[in-house]
Design an enzyme around this catalytic site. Structure first.
Site, short mmCIF file in Angstrom:
data_model
loop_
_atom_site.label_atom_id
_atom_site.label_comp_id
_atom_site.label_asym_id
_atom_site.label_seq_id
_atom_site.Cartn_x
_atom_site.Cartn_y
_atom_site.Cartn_z
N THR A 1 -27.22 -11.20 9.18
CA THR A 1 -26.09 -10.32 9.47
C THR A 1 -25.10 -10.25 8.32
OG1 THR A 1 -26.27 -10.81 11.80
CG2 THR A 1 -24.14 -10.03 11.07
N THR B 1 -26.77 -27.44 14.35
CA THR B 1 -27.44 -26.64 15.38
C THR B 1 -26.61 -25.39 15.64
OG1 THR B 1 -28.24 -28.65 16.46
CG2 THR B 1 -28.16 -26.70 17.83
N CYS C 1 -31.07 -33.31 24.95
CA CYS C 1 -29.60 -33.40 24.88
C CYS C 1 -29.12 -33.08 23.47
CB CYS C 1 -29.13 -34.82 25.23
SG CYS C 1 -29.38 -35.23 26.93
N SER D 1 -33.42 -13.63 10.02
CA SER D 1 -33.93 -15.00 9.93
C SER D 1 -34.85 -15.37 11.09
CB SER D 1 -32.80 -16.00 9.77
OG SER D 1 -32.16 -16.26 10.99
N SER D 2 -34.99 -14.49 12.08
CA SER D 2 -35.99 -14.75 13.12
C SER D 2 -37.40 -14.68 12.54
CB SER D 2 -35.90 -13.72 14.24
OG SER D 2 -34.57 -13.34 14.45
N1 ASP Z 1 -30.49 -12.14 13.69
C1 ASP Z 1 -29.61 -12.48 12.60
C2 ASP Z 1 -30.36 -13.44 11.71
O1 ASP Z 1 -30.45 -14.59 11.99
C3 ASP Z 1 -28.36 -13.06 13.13
C4 ASP Z 1 -27.36 -13.52 12.10
O2 ASP Z 1 -27.51 -13.39 10.92
O3 ASP Z 1 -26.34 -14.03 12.55
O4 ASP Z 1 -30.87 -13.03 10.71
#
Ligand code: ASP
Length: 349
Positions: free
Chosen positions: A18, A166, A278, A62-63
């Site tokens: 993003t 995290t 956890c 980044s997915s």
């Molecule tokens: N889907 C985006 C990514 O991880 C979300 C982000 O950048 O915050 O590439």
């Protein structure tokens, strides 16, 4: 600055996410040309360190992150290591903690800062959190105040150890947390560094290992999980490592079928790693009867490791020690780069 003084230099590496988006005339989000970073952030002209930038050949959400991209990022940093005082990696937030963990394992004897950052709103948007994140990350990576010999994540005023971080919010600007280790620095009017929390400055030369074995699985337990689901994962062809995300301090069902399934995995040479669901606290094998059988058959306890660090550590160790499961087993329970709260550290890898 007098003529002899060398300006510190930071390399900004754009990978996607993003942060690097700008809004087009039609409102859609497009990746932004990093050469134009100074147009987007003219304030950067006022820094007293030099910023160069580059980007991965393929800019991704980044997915889509994979170990191959981790290696591409590591290649750039390794190639440029001697020429820069620090590195900022602009990265999507979704898998940033995985990349930070992976890089931390790959870079042994790191003595310069590698800071990952990103944003919840694109840099080109009025209320973007990217501006602050990028400017602070650059300042930290410039090493002008202190050299942090670690891979870190800077987000919304906190600097965290990368392999302790995290993503905790898909909404808030403070999207990251580090539950089992304090933040390394805090940005307010000044950036306050907590030097006593940093990893020690290494003595040996930098060594970058770029091998990962992806043949692992994560099995998240839930009440009512069926033998068919557990067995289908355990019987995945060619599986080398299995992380079981257990309850509380590392507990799992004590039913015969469950322990037999894990035994089957171990008999096939699969490494089984126990990581708690956890967010805070640690796996303590044998604290409850519900982890005694796992301990007895040879499941390895993950202490207070995050799932992101566990996944990347397991892939990394399996990559570095192919066909040497005992080497992997011995190192999984030790701290390689401060990813678990244990004195028992491993220096060789
Ligand atoms: N889907 C985006 C990514 O991880 C979300 C982000 O950048 O915050 O590439």
């Amino acid at each position: 600055m007098n003529g002899n003084e060398r300006q510190n230099k930071v390399l900004l590496i754009y990978t996607g996410g993003t942060i690097g988006m700008v809004q087009d005339a039609d409102g859609s989000l497009q990746p932004f040309a990093m050469e134009r970073i100074y147009d987007a952030l003219p304030l950067l002209h006022r820094t007293n360190y030099q910023i160069d930038s580059c980007q991965l050949d393929r800019i991704i959400d980044s997915s889509n992150m994979t170990p191959e991209f981790w290696i591409d990022i590591a290649d750039i940093i390794e190639r440029e290591y001697a020429y820069y005082d620090g590195f900022v990696v602009l990265h999507g937030t979704d898998t940033m903690a995985y990349t930070a963990s992976a890089l931390s394992f790959m870079f042994k004897n790191l003595s310069k800062p590698i800071v990952l950052t990103g944003s919840q709103l694109p840099l080109g948007m009025l209320r973007s959190d990217g501006r602050e994140n990028i400017i602070c990350a650059l300042e930290i990576a410039s090493g002008q105040q202190v050299m942090i010999p670690e891979v870190t994540i800077f987000f919304e005023s906190h600097l965290y150890r990368g392999n302790r971080s995290t993503k905790v919010s898909a909404e808030n600007f403070d999207a990251f947390s580090s539950f089992n280790y304090p933040s390394l620095a805090k940005a307010g009017i000044n950036i306050t560094y907590k030097d006593h929390l940093f990893l020690p400055i290494p003595e040996g030369p930098l060594k970058v290992r770029k091998r990962f074995d992806r043949r692992i699985a994560v099995l998240k337990l839930f009440p009512g999980i069926t033998p068919a689901v557990v067995q289908s994962i355990v019987r995945t062809p060619d599986l080398q490592g299995l992380i079981i995300e257990t309850f509380g301090s590392g507990n799992a069902p004590t039913e015969r079928w469950f322990i037999d399934s894990l035994q089957e995995a171990l008999d096939r040479g699969i490494i089984v790693f126990n990581v708690t669901q956890c967010k805070a606290g640690a796996v303590k094998m044998r604290q409850y009867q519900a982890s005694c059988d796992m301990d007895r058959i040879g499941v390895i306890g993950g202490h207070d490791i995050t799932i992101e660090a566990a996944v990347t550590k397991l892939m990394y160790l399996l990559g570095v020690f192919p066909e040497q499961k005992e080497e992997v087993r011995q190192r999984l329970g030790k701290s390689l780069r401060g990813e678990i709260s244990l004195e028992d550290t491993e220096d060789e890898i």
